[in-house]
Design a protein around this motif. Sequence first.
Motif, mmCIF file in Angstrom:
data_model
loop_
_atom_site.group_PDB
_atom_site.id
_atom_site.type_symbol
_atom_site.label_atom_id
_atom_site.label_comp_id
_atom_site.label_asym_id
_atom_site.label_seq_id
_atom_site.Cartn_x
_atom_site.Cartn_y
_atom_site.Cartn_z
ATOM 1 N N SER A 118 7.424 108.955 23.570
ATOM 2 C CA SER A 118 8.496 108.020 23.238
ATOM 3 C C SER A 118 8.519 107.688 21.753
ATOM 4 O O SER A 118 7.494 107.744 21.071
ATOM 5 C CB SER A 118 8.314 106.727 24.046
ATOM 6 O OG SER A 118 9.261 105.749 23.673
ATOM 7 N N ASP A 123 10.461 111.617 28.349
ATOM 8 C CA ASP A 123 11.030 110.665 27.392
ATOM 9 C C ASP A 123 11.588 109.478 28.173
ATOM 10 O O ASP A 123 12.372 109.660 29.113
ATOM 11 C CB ASP A 123 12.134 111.346 26.586
ATOM 12 C CG ASP A 123 12.846 110.390 25.628
ATOM 13 O OD1 ASP A 123 12.252 109.344 25.277
ATOM 14 O OD2 ASP A 123 13.986 110.685 25.238
ATOM 15 N N ASP A 126 13.439 115.708 28.012
ATOM 16 C CA ASP A 126 13.881 114.957 26.823
ATOM 17 C C ASP A 126 15.309 115.380 26.512
ATOM 18 O O ASP A 126 15.643 116.568 26.608
ATOM 19 C CB ASP A 126 12.961 115.258 25.635
ATOM 20 C CG ASP A 126 13.143 114.273 24.491
ATOM 21 O OD1 ASP A 126 14.254 114.247 23.900
ATOM 22 O OD2 ASP A 126 12.195 113.542 24.191
#
Length: 223
Positions: A84, A56, A9
């Motif tokens: 997400s 992500d 991420d």
Amino acid sequence: MPLTILVADDHPLMRSALRQTITLGFDDAVVIEAARFDQIEPLLVESDVVDLIVLDLHMPGMSGFIGLMTLRADHAGIPVLVVSASEEPATIQRAIDCGASGFVPKSAPNAAIAEAVQAVLDGEIWMPPVADVPEDGAPPVQRIASLTPKELRVLAGIAVGKLNKQIAFELDVTEKTVKAHVTTILRKLGVHSRTQAAVLASQLALTTPPTEPEVSERPTGPA
């Protein structure tokens, strides 16, 4: 053996929050981190074993679902849990269709994220309750017929409530192999839990035929 989970991420605060959730929920977990998509592959090569990728969809270099599909093609044995900011059912369904084993919104509580991690590690598909996989219209026989012989044997074990380790022992394969089969089975059947797969399989179960009355032999001649 400790779990190794790769958190990918681009937001440091989100990586920190995911790391905390994972380490609190799994005492033996080792968390490694990637801030860009192009950092994932080197980390996978450097690490002996990665049990799960928490991904992500919007990190730099992802190219949307192409990045997810690339990961699944290059590392089919490592499940991917998408985390997400999007909560649209269409996005969630597309992620599953592209190979993700789970999808959890970033707004979800820590307990839900931990539950999703555990489910995916167990070989199941995890999604928010509002995003149940819709039925594809195919009858159970047709969907189950799409399974390979090995997948059918795993499904047979699921149908009678056997654990992954029991199925692995009976099939003489590793538990990790069974988990991979379970994930594929759920995706092919259009369900997202072992329970739903077992229910679907039960629709093909044979009921015990009624016992036919015994026919006693009678003399053919006059009494």
